[in-house]
Motif scaffolding. Structure first.
Motif, PDB file in Angstrom:
ATOM      1  N   THR A  38      28.818  31.120  50.313  1.00 46.62           N
ATOM      2  CA  THR A  38      30.051  31.053  48.938  1.00 46.62           C
ATOM      3  C   THR A  38      30.007  32.451  49.418  1.00 46.62           C
ATOM      4  N   VAL A  39      30.673  32.883  49.039  1.00 44.86           N
ATOM      5  CA  VAL A  39      31.521  34.280  48.754  1.00 44.86           C
ATOM      6  C   VAL A  39      31.157  34.282  47.434  1.00 44.86           C
ATOM      7  N   TYR A  40      30.325  35.706  46.572  1.00 43.71           N
ATOM      8  CA  TYR A  40      30.278  35.543  45.243  1.00 43.71           C
ATOM      9  C   TYR A  40      30.831  37.003  44.506  1.00 43.71           C
ATOM     10  N   LYS A  41      31.058  37.968  45.118  1.00 44.57           N
ATOM     11  CA  LYS A  41      31.816  39.210  44.579  1.00 44.57           C
ATOM     12  C   LYS A  41      32.624  39.644  46.541  1.00 44.57           C
ATOM     13  N   ARG A  42      33.779  40.389  45.808  1.00 41.97           N
ATOM     14  CA  ARG A  42      34.414  40.768  47.236  1.00 41.97           C
ATOM     15  C   ARG A  42      34.623  42.339  46.334  1.00 41.97           C
ATOM     16  N   ILE A  43      34.516  43.234  47.380  1.00 42.24           N
ATOM     17  CA  ILE A  43      34.475  44.384  46.439  1.00 42.24           C
ATOM     18  C   ILE A  43      34.912  45.527  47.441  1.00 42.24           C
ATOM     19  N   ILE A  44      36.218  46.362  47.280  1.00 39.24           N
ATOM     20  CA  ILE A  44      36.764  47.031  48.142  1.00 39.24           C
ATOM     21  C   ILE A  44      35.861  49.178  47.686  1.00 39.24           C
ATOM     22  N   VAL A  77      35.694  48.950  43.840  1.00 43.95           N
ATOM     23  CA  VAL A  77      36.414  48.230  43.057  1.00 43.95           C
ATOM     24  C   VAL A  77      36.339  46.718  42.840  1.00 43.95           C
ATOM     25  N   GLU A  78      35.405  46.314  42.158  1.00 40.72           N
ATOM     26  CA  GLU A  78      35.047  44.587  42.708  1.00 40.72           C
ATOM     27  C   GLU A  78      36.506  43.784  42.330  1.00 40.72           C
ATOM     28  N   LEU A  79      37.026  42.941  43.029  1.00 37.02           N
ATOM     29  CA  LEU A  79      38.422  42.235  42.691  1.00 37.02           C
ATOM     30  C   LEU A  79      38.096  40.646  42.092  1.00 37.02           C
ATOM     31  N   PRO A  80      39.103  40.101  40.767  1.00 38.37           N
ATOM     32  CA  PRO A  80      38.230  39.353  40.238  1.00 38.37           C
ATOM     33  C   PRO A  80      38.803  37.856  41.215  1.00 38.37           C
ATOM     34  N   PRO A  81      38.302  37.233  40.584  1.00 39.52           N
ATOM     35  CA  PRO A  81      38.485  35.802  41.524  1.00 39.52           C
ATOM     36  C   PRO A  81      39.539  35.300  42.322  1.00 39.52           C
ATOM     37  N   PHE A 137      42.759  40.375  48.291  1.00 38.42           N
ATOM     38  CA  PHE A 137      42.728  41.659  49.313  1.00 38.42           C
ATOM     39  C   PHE A 137      43.438  41.684  49.372  1.00 38.42           C
ATOM     40  N   GLU A 138      44.700  41.577  49.820  1.00 33.89           N
ATOM     41  CA  GLU A 138      45.955  42.114  50.071  1.00 33.89           C
ATOM     42  C   GLU A 138      47.128  42.664  48.625  1.00 33.89           C
ATOM     43  N   GLU A 139      46.549  41.954  47.786  1.00 35.66           N
ATOM     44  CA  GLU A 139      47.376  42.142  46.348  1.00 35.66           C
ATOM     45  C   GLU A 139      46.607  43.303  45.867  1.00 35.66           C
ATOM     46  N   ALA A 140      45.026  42.884  45.984  1.00 31.47           N
ATOM     47  CA  ALA A 140      44.379  44.461  45.279  1.00 31.47           C
ATOM     48  C   ALA A 140      44.955  45.901  46.358  1.00 31.47           C
ATOM     49  N   VAL A 141      44.804  45.338  47.627  1.00 28.94           N
ATOM     50  CA  VAL A 141      45.153  46.737  48.633  1.00 28.94           C
ATOM     51  C   VAL A 141      46.425  47.368  48.044  1.00 28.94           C
ATOM     52  N   ARG A 142      46.983  46.543  48.082  1.00 29.88           N
ATOM     53  CA  ARG A 142      48.586  47.192  47.633  1.00 29.88           C
ATOM     54  C   ARG A 142      48.478  47.536  46.309  1.00 29.88           C
ATOM     55  N   ARG A 143      48.301  46.787  45.288  1.00 22.10           N
ATOM     56  CA  ARG A 143      47.672  47.685  43.830  1.00 22.10           C
ATOM     57  C   ARG A 143      46.932  48.899  44.335  1.00 22.10           C
TER      58      ARG A 143
END
Length: 230
Positions: free
Chosen positions: A76-82, A199-203, A207-213
């Protein structure tokens, strides 16, 4: 100085490495086993109960595929962070696999520079084949101590004043050794100074959208992604 491990220490080390191998095997759905490494104390052997199980993919892979591979293997992936450590660092994705954040998978979002690749070798790294064979690797602790594994435990040597030998033992450049010494010495003097971007990504955000942002809003992030994707 040689440190001899107790039976309890060996049991703890085997458990930490078992967890690492489970992750690395799961990642084989997406990446070649040689590109996923465990690094740090679990690779060296000088673990303690609070030691993290840090697994890194050392070449760019679509983060979404990595996430899918982990979840397909029951994680389970609990957090995704860049994270982008400095304005000149390659941005990385981090996937946290448990609430205590003991197990973490990281991967570069663009091509690592040679010194960034050697960062993992600096701390010690072992790939899937090495984990399966029980291989341990030499590496340097945050206290600037070189740890060299032995059959009974490990030998400790100071890094300061011994930089050339450290570079030779680890198979990395002397420049990388000197840079890491500067960074860790400064950190000990000033304390942690934070990172440039975290930056912690919302669920619901891929990731690709966060990179564009982030590329649209931050010129340094955009430049690193552009320059190191060529």
């Amino acid at each position: 100085m040689e440190v001899e491990y107790s039976p309890e220490h060996w049991l703890l080390l085997r458990e930490k490495r078992r967890k690492a191998l489970e992750i690395v095997r799961a990642l084989s759905r997406t990446v070649h086993p040689g590109l996923a490494v465990v690094h740090g104390s679990v690779a060296r052997g000088d673990v303690h109960p609070g030691s993290d199980v840090d697994v890194a993919i050392v070449e760019p892979v679509p983060p979404g595929l990595v996430e899918e591979a982990l979840e397909a293997s029951g994680f389970t992936v609990y957090k995704r962070i860049i994270v982008m450590a400095t304005p000149r660092s390659t941005p990385k994705a981090y996937l946290v696999l448990d609430p205590p954040e003991e197990r973490v998978v990281s991967l570069p979002l663009a091509r690592l520079q040679p010194r960034e690749r050697e960062f993992y070798m600096w701390g010690g790294e072992v790939d899937a084949a090495g984990l399966e064979r029980g291989v341990r690797s030499p590496g340097v602790t945050k206290r600037l101590i070189l740890v060299v594994p032995t059959p009974r435990g490990h030998v400790e040597e100071p890094v300061l004043g011994n930089e050339g030998r450290v570079a030779e033992v680890l198979g990395i450049s002397l420049e990388t050794v000197r840079e890491r010494v500067r960074v860790l010495t400064r950190r000990r003097e000033l304390g942690r100074t934070g990172v440039y971007i975290k930056v912690e990504l919302p669920p619901e955000e891929p990731f690709e959208e966060a990179v564009r942002r982030l590329s649209a809003s931050n010129p340094f992030f955009r430049r690193m992604m552009s320059d190191r994707s060529r």
